[in-house]
Enzyme design. Structure first.
Site, short mmCIF file in Angstrom:
data_model
loop_
_atom_site.label_atom_id
_atom_site.label_comp_id
_atom_site.label_asym_id
_atom_site.label_seq_id
_atom_site.Cartn_x
_atom_site.Cartn_y
_atom_site.Cartn_z
N HIS A 268 -34.21 -18.52 -38.08
CA HIS A 268 -32.76 -18.75 -37.88
C HIS A 268 -32.06 -17.43 -38.17
O HIS A 268 -32.27 -16.46 -37.48
CB HIS A 268 -32.34 -19.91 -38.79
CG HIS A 268 -30.98 -20.46 -38.54
ND1 HIS A 268 -30.19 -20.10 -37.50
CD2 HIS A 268 -30.25 -21.39 -39.23
CE1 HIS A 268 -29.05 -20.76 -37.54
NE2 HIS A 268 -29.05 -21.55 -38.59
N HIS A 307 -34.58 -18.78 -27.49
CA HIS A 307 -33.60 -19.61 -28.16
C HIS A 307 -33.84 -21.06 -27.78
O HIS A 307 -34.22 -21.33 -26.64
CB HIS A 307 -32.18 -19.18 -27.74
CG HIS A 307 -31.14 -19.64 -28.68
ND1 HIS A 307 -30.56 -20.88 -28.58
CD2 HIS A 307 -30.59 -19.04 -29.76
CE1 HIS A 307 -29.70 -21.01 -29.56
NE2 HIS A 307 -29.70 -19.92 -30.30
N ASP A 363 -29.56 -11.97 -32.31
CA ASP A 363 -30.17 -11.18 -33.38
C ASP A 363 -30.85 -9.92 -32.87
O ASP A 363 -31.21 -9.05 -33.66
CB ASP A 363 -31.22 -12.03 -34.12
CG ASP A 363 -30.56 -13.17 -34.84
OD1 ASP A 363 -29.56 -12.92 -35.51
OD2 ASP A 363 -31.01 -14.31 -34.68
#
Ligand SMILES: CC(C)(COP(=O)(O)OP(=O)(O)OC[C@H]1O[C@@H](n2cnc3c(N)ncnc32)[C@H](O)[C@@H]1OP(=O)(O)O)[C@@H](O)C(=O)NCCC(=O)NCCS
Length: 435
Positions: A268, A307, A363
């Site tokens: 996460h 994702h 990210d």
């Protein structure tokens, strides 16, 4: 036959059932009436990791993962990132509408006046080892605020809730900055109310002996944009933790700490830290093809790629790429960015990634920007937790005020023993080797 229904025939009994379909869903509880007999509990769904289960009705954040769309309260993320400040977006998430000029001034003023921490919090922080992970300090200190603000347990009072929300949004940058200063052994810096939200955070992080901290405006704006991009993301792992823990009517500090703990995992919020480690391991552009081969062999994952929801380019990753350019104009050329760009180029052409619809996520580039701004990788998830606090609180409020919600309590499919006869300890054999 009425439209917007689903007809199910139970081949075990031959009976048919008509279930209403609303918003593309059937109610799981409607399945309960599908039984083989009076003793039967009724049908349930089995959905490990909530792959296809809506746990709430929400009006906060909308994602269309196939099209790469992200909207907060109906507003596209691109427009919010271009025109708003993070606190304006936090207001939008929490109240459902963008603030007027007067409302925004008031909101910013209130948040600014909640940035101080109780002095006992400093002592609490000092109890951590010098090398404690900043996320461990962040999670624990947010939870500890529950011990400072006993009034926060009154979660049914809307005015009280709002008070705690302002406190949390005001204080999380202070906690984050203290966890950083603790880890490098610098004295804590008090908030400066003349500064904006991101500038004040930078002040608490980096002020040394100068009488007044002056933030670089380009870096402060980039940080604010990163905060906007990370403010909420629908029913992700930490939002789900916030709702699940909050559903037991615990106070918002403990619920936020639980959500932050969920964020800390490498799948996460911890992913951006992993991306930098990965770029360090890769080292040079020449090593990329060999690295990608190993990913395809299943040896490890390409961090910052893939994702659960986006099966297209993460819209936040596009904005981050743009923001990165602004940051590098100030901080200078960054070799890691070169490797990341090349990695993305190669991966996006590769059949393995194309077939699985694996694109860069938020990210992938955020860690590179954070590092260029001067943050160590250990701080990255803490930087994510600051803005996400606003999203968690919006989700929490929505959950608490939703008359359909109750304490979260999933069902299970029992795969264990039927009743077993108890065996006294002197008659037990070791059945599991090594335990
Ligand atoms: C985000 C993530 C947890 C989503 O996982 P998920 O929805 O459960 O997707 P799955 O694990 O089922 O992946 C589907 C397929 O793609 C592969 N895959 C997913 N992410 C991958 C990655 N980053 N690198 C290589 N392969 C990946 C899986 O191995 C799987 O392949 P298979 O069908 O051959 O078994 C996952 O993509 C991941 O671990 N990414 C890296 C961590 C990361 O960047 N997290 C930040 C999220 S914002």
């Amino acid at each position: 036959m009425p439209q917007n229904t689903l007809t199910i025939t139970d081949n075990r009994t031959g009976q048919s059932y008509s279930l209403p379909v609303e918003n593309g869903t059937i109610r799981a509880m409607d399945l309960r009436k599908i039984k083989t007999g009076p003793e039967d509990f009724g049908l349930m769904t089995y959905d490990p990791a909530f792959m296809n289960t809506a746990s709430c009705r929400s009006a906060v954040t909308f994602i269309d993962g196939d099209k790469g769309i992200l909207r907060y309260r109906g507003y596209p993320i691109e427009a919010l990132a271009e025109h708003c400040t993070f606190l304006e977006v936090a207001y939008l998430l929490l109240f459902g509408d963008l603030p007027s000029d007067a409302q925004l001034k008031d909101w910013v003023n209130e948040i600014t006046h909640h940035t101080m921490l109780h002095e006992s919090t400093k002592k609490f922080m000092e109890g951590f080892r010098h090398d404690a992970h900043p996320m461990a300090m962040f999670v624990s200190t947010v939870a500890a605020l529950s011990g400072v603000y006993a009034d926060s347990r009154n979660i049914h009072d809307a005015a009280n809730r709002l008070h705690q929300i302002k406190r949390l949004i005001g204080k999380v940058p202070s906690i984050a900055a203290m966890s950083y200063r603790h880890s490098v052994g610098y004295p804590y810096v008090y908030p400066d109310n003349d500064l904006t939200y991101p500038e004040n955070f930078m002040n608490m992080l980096w002020k040394m002996v100068e009488p007044k901290y002056v933030a670089n405006p380009a870096i402060a704006r980039a940080l604010d944009i990163l905060f906007i991009l990370h403010a909420d993301h629908e029913q992700n792992c930490s939002a789900n933790a916030m709702r699940a823990v909050g559903s037991s009517q615990t106070d918002p500090y403990l619920a936020t700490a639980a959500a932050a703990a969920a964020l800390a995992g490498p799948l996460h919020g911890g992913a951006n830290e992993e991306v930098l480690r990965m770029l360090d391991v890769i080292g040079t552009k020449q090593n990329i093809p060999a690295y990608i081969e190993k990913v395809k062999e299943g040896k490890f994952k390409l961090m910052g790629f893939g994702h659960r929801v986006y099966k297209n380019y993460d819209p936040r990753a596009k904005i981050i790429k743009w923001t990165a350019d602004r940051v590098f104009e100030v901080t200078g050329h960054n070799a890691k960015l070169e490797i990341a760009l090349e990695l993305e180029r190669i991966a996006l052409q590769d059949e393995y990634f194309v077939q699985r619809k694996l694109y860069p996520n938020v990210d992938f580039y955020s860690g590179i920007i954070y590092q260029a701004m001067g943050f160590r990788p250990e701080m990255f998830t803490v930087l994510f937790a600051i803005p996400r606090t606003a999203g968690w609180l919006a989700q929490w409020q929505e959950m608490l005020t939703d008359p359909e919600q109750k304490i979260a309590r999933p069902r299970q499919v029992w795969i264990g023993h039927e009743t077993r006869e108890f065996v006294p300890i002197d008659q037990r054999r070791e059945l599991v080797a090594g335990r």
